[in-house]
Design a protein around this motif. Structure first.
Motif, PDB file in Angstrom:
ATOM      1  N   GLU A  70       0.916  -0.944  -0.046  1.00 40.34           N
ATOM      2  CA  GLU A  70      -0.030  -0.120  -0.040  1.00 40.34           C
ATOM      3  C   GLU A  70       0.843   1.352   0.136  1.00 40.34           C
ATOM      4  O   GLU A  70       0.736   2.348  -0.776  1.00 40.34           O
ATOM      5  CB  GLU A  70      -0.912   0.024   1.122  1.00 40.34           C
ATOM      6  N   ILE A  71       2.190   1.463   0.781  1.00 36.02           N
ATOM      7  CA  ILE A  71       3.034   2.385   0.727  1.00 36.02           C
ATOM      8  C   ILE A  71       3.475   2.496  -0.456  1.00 36.02           C
ATOM      9  O   ILE A  71       3.551   3.687  -0.821  1.00 36.02           O
ATOM     10  CB  ILE A  71       3.730   2.323   1.896  1.00 36.02           C
ATOM     11  N   ARG A 108       2.490   1.791  -3.452  1.00 43.80           N
ATOM     12  CA  ARG A 108       1.208   2.232  -4.305  1.00 43.80           C
ATOM     13  C   ARG A 108       1.259   3.840  -4.135  1.00 43.80           C
ATOM     14  O   ARG A 108       1.027   4.515  -5.015  1.00 43.80           O
ATOM     15  CB  ARG A 108      -0.082   1.592  -4.220  1.00 43.80           C
ATOM     16  N   ILE A 109       1.142   4.245  -2.784  1.00 45.12           N
ATOM     17  CA  ILE A 109       1.134   5.744  -2.478  1.00 45.12           C
ATOM     18  C   ILE A 109       2.184   6.220  -3.153  1.00 45.12           C
ATOM     19  O   ILE A 109       1.842   7.437  -3.665  1.00 45.12           O
ATOM     20  CB  ILE A 109       0.925   5.790  -1.172  1.00 45.12           C
ATOM     21  N   SER A 145       1.995   6.713  -6.764  1.00 40.12           N
ATOM     22  CA  SER A 145       0.948   7.502  -7.332  1.00 40.12           C
ATOM     23  C   SER A 145       1.318   9.021  -6.975  1.00 40.12           C
ATOM     24  O   SER A 145       1.147   9.943  -7.916  1.00 40.12           O
ATOM     25  CB  SER A 145      -0.406   7.370  -6.652  1.00 40.12           C
ATOM     26  N   LEU A 146       2.181   9.179  -5.798  1.00 41.02           N
ATOM     27  CA  LEU A 146       2.599  10.754  -5.841  1.00 41.02           C
ATOM     28  C   LEU A 146       3.715  10.917  -6.663  1.00 41.02           C
ATOM     29  O   LEU A 146       3.550  12.018  -7.364  1.00 41.02           O
ATOM     30  CB  LEU A 146       3.070  10.708  -4.041  1.00 41.02           C
TER      31      LEU A 146
END
Length: 190
Positions: free
Chosen positions: A177-178, A180-181, A184-185
């Motif tokens: 999840e981290i 993916r974040i 995306s950033l």
């Protein structure tokens, strides 16, 4: 940027962090590293989590490779005690007058242990997230009931339940999840 390490003089640490008003916080979380040379950023072999719980006036050490960071956590708790108690502890203006005269205790918490040599940082994040989620839920429930949102207590059973969700699979999912974040950033800023 200021940092606190286990060798920081307590009076210096108090000046650095006074603006944060840690003596008024229900929960204060520290990431603990065993690096004896803070000038060497890549140093240290292990991360763990040290959390101050105001309601019990206790530092709790969450170590996914117990007892690796026990001594460092104990030293950091000693250096951080004046920060979480406040300079005026015992004079009636600490938010928790029942514990204001006592030095915080230190408890080594039994928690899930990592299965490899490189997940310690993720376990620190998972414990921190679980503690903060519990605090947020408690504040929301208290606010909904018109109660005191400043009081947060975590029973041993609640803590055990909270830590049961921290599994190897949950840590792997959190890492994904981290990532993916971050991706995306990076994509948004390009």
């Amino acid at each position: 940027c200021n940092r606190l390490d286990w060798r920081t003089d307590p009076s210096e640490a108090a000046m650095i962090f006074e603006a944060l008003q840690l003596h008024k916080k229900a929960l204060v979380v520290f990431a603990v590293n065993d690096n004896p040379d803070v000038e060497w950023a890549a140093g240290g072999a292990h991360w763990s989590c040290l959390a101050y719980h105001r309601s019990s006036n206790t530092f709790k050490h969450y170590d996914s490779a117990k007892p690796h960071n026990r001594a460092v956590a104990r030293a950091l708790a000693g250096a951080a005690a004046p920060l979480v108690r406040g300079r005026h502890a015992g004079q009636g203006n600490n938010s928790d007058s029942n514990c204001s005269n006592m030095l915080p205790g230190l408890v080594e918490v039994d928690m899930p242990q990592q299965q490899n040599g490189n997940d310690c940082g993720m376990y620190v994040l998972a414990v921190t997230k679980a503690l903060c989620d519990s605090l947020a839920q408690s504040k929301a429930a208290a606010a909904a009931e018109g109660g005191d949102a400043a009081v947060w207590e975590l029973s041993e059973q609640q803590e055990a339940n909270l830590l049961q969700v921290i599994t190897h699979t949950a840590v792997v999912n959190m890492r994904d999840e981290i990532l993916r974040i971050i991706d995306s950033l990076v994509a948004e800023s390009a």
